[in-house]
Write an enzyme that holds these catalytic residues in place. Structure first.
Site, PDB file in Angstrom:
ATOM      1  N   TYR A 104      31.964  25.525  40.197  1.00 35.58           N
ATOM      2  CA  TYR A 104      32.731  25.078  39.035  1.00 35.58           C
ATOM      3  C   TYR A 104      31.880  24.015  38.443  1.00 35.58           C
ATOM      4  CZ  TYR A 104      36.897  27.474  40.521  1.00 35.58           C
ATOM      5  OH  TYR A 104      37.873  28.489  40.914  1.00 35.58           O
ATOM      6  N   ASP A 264      44.104  39.712  39.307  1.00 37.03           N
ATOM      7  CA  ASP A 264      44.407  39.437  37.865  1.00 37.03           C
ATOM      8  C   ASP A 264      44.826  40.883  36.907  1.00 37.03           C
ATOM      9  OD1 ASP A 264      44.326  36.866  38.250  1.00 37.03           O
ATOM     10  OD2 ASP A 264      42.322  36.901  37.599  1.00 37.03           O
ATOM     11  N   ASN A 288      47.558  48.646  41.544  1.00 37.99           N
ATOM     12  CA  ASN A 288      46.539  48.981  42.481  1.00 37.99           C
ATOM     13  C   ASN A 288      45.332  49.644  41.477  1.00 37.99           C
ATOM     14  OD1 ASN A 288      48.122  48.156  44.534  1.00 37.99           O
ATOM     15  ND2 ASN A 288      48.661  50.204  45.263  1.00 37.99           N
TER      16      ASN A 288
END
Ligand code: KDG
Length: 323
Positions: A104, A264, A288
């Site tokens: 990050y 997500d 799914n």
């Protein structure tokens, strides 16, 4: 009008152009990422009106984020430009086996400077909306971002929105003890809590090898109205307080090229299904299938399906297969 409100940090993801360890990767592809933005784009592709609250820097990367959200049909009226901080970046590898390493560059980023005032300024989006989605990433970004999440949940409660929380534990952002305390306090304020078994362990006292059904029950006992467990390739299950446990298998993926964002993608399709009045079973099936579609393409949002694509994935019979 806004149907779904979400908030968080949308950032630039530089995704390895080839698979393997990050230290060996020389070429990267530019994508947009951020869990809540991924969900927002997923919902927009499924035909829902979403508003994204956040901040980007006054830089080209902020322009990329803004253009991408707008192009996907996400409302960006509450995405402000912060001239004092840069747009956040992450670099990540692509691995088919094991978790992908992420680096990050987001400490002090514009997105992390989100405040309760940003949310208050977006209060109009909450009036008449149906759903607020938040994740465990935003409270990990900064104290003001954490308060922004609290403010959003308060506004959602006042306006009668359904509130969902994806636990989304990010160990590179904060420690387990802090995450457990902060997220544990948010859980009882949510109608829906989504997570993996690992994440449920954080906010309940279930052991690592617990049956996922029992993990869902522990989450409901902890105060979540409905618990949704994401089980990766094994599919998902949900448990609504006082209701039966519902479970659906995963959609097989021949070549999983990039698993990041699958959670997500699941969440977006699951929320969409609930907004559309579909059953608990159908919501899991659609979640799914959306997760599988995401895994089959590089980048968090690339493979997010449209309604037509999702319908075809859920009931594949009838389509022409060209080989
Ligand atoms: O869920 C995918 C996210 O993890 C990714 O888009 C980046 O938001 C991100 C994060 O903080 O890890």
């Amino acid at each position: 009008v806004t149907e779904v409100v979400t908030l968080g940090e949308c950032l630039i993801a530089l995704v390895a152009a080839s698979s393997g360890p990050l230290a060996e990767v020389g070429a990267f592809e530019r994508h947009v990422a951020g869990a809540e933005a991924n969900v927002a784009i997923g919902l927009a592709r499924l035909g829902h009106d979403v508003s994204f609250i956040g901040r980007v820097g006054a830089d080209s990367l902020g322009t990329v984020v803004r253009r991408r959200l707008r192009a996907e049909g996400v409302a960006v009226g509450s995405l402000t430009t912060d001239p004092t901080a840069p747009t956040g970046i992450l670099l990540r590898e692509r691995r088919i086996v094991g978790p992908s390493e992420v680096v990050y560059r987001r400490a002090g980023s514009a997105g992390s400077r989100l405040t309760p005032d940003d949310v208050a300024a977006a209060a109009g989006s909450f009036a008449g909306a149906r759903w607020l989605h938040v994740t465990g990433i935003t409270p990990a970004l900064s104290p003001t971002a954490r308060e922004a999440v609290e403010t959003a949940i308060g506004l959602a409660r006042t306006n009668g929105l359904t509130v969902s929380l994806d636990l989304n534990m990010r160990r590179r952002l904060w420690g387990e003890a802090e995450a457990a305390a902060v997220l544990g306090a948010i859980v009882p304020r949510c109608d829906v809590v989504l997570g993996s078994v690992d994440e449920v362990m954080l906010v309940t006292d279930v052991p690592a090898d617990v049956d996922p059904g029992l993990a869902a029950r522990a989450l409901v006992d902890r105060g979540a109205g409905t618990a949704v467990l994401k089980l990766g390739a094994a599919g998902s299950l949900s448990l609504e307080r006082g209701g039966p446990l519902v479970r659906r298998p995963g959609v097989p993926v021949a070549v999983a090229v990039d698993p990041v964002g699958a959670g997500d993608a699941f969440t977006a399709a699951w929320i969409a299904a609930r907004l559309e009045g579909r059953s608990a079973e159908a919501a899991l099936e659609r979640g799914n299938a959306s997760g599988a579609a995401c895994v089959a393409a590089v980048g968090d949002v690339t493979g997010l399906p449209t309604t037509d694509e999702l319908d075809r994935l859920v009931s594949p019979e009838g389509g022409d297969t060209i080989r």
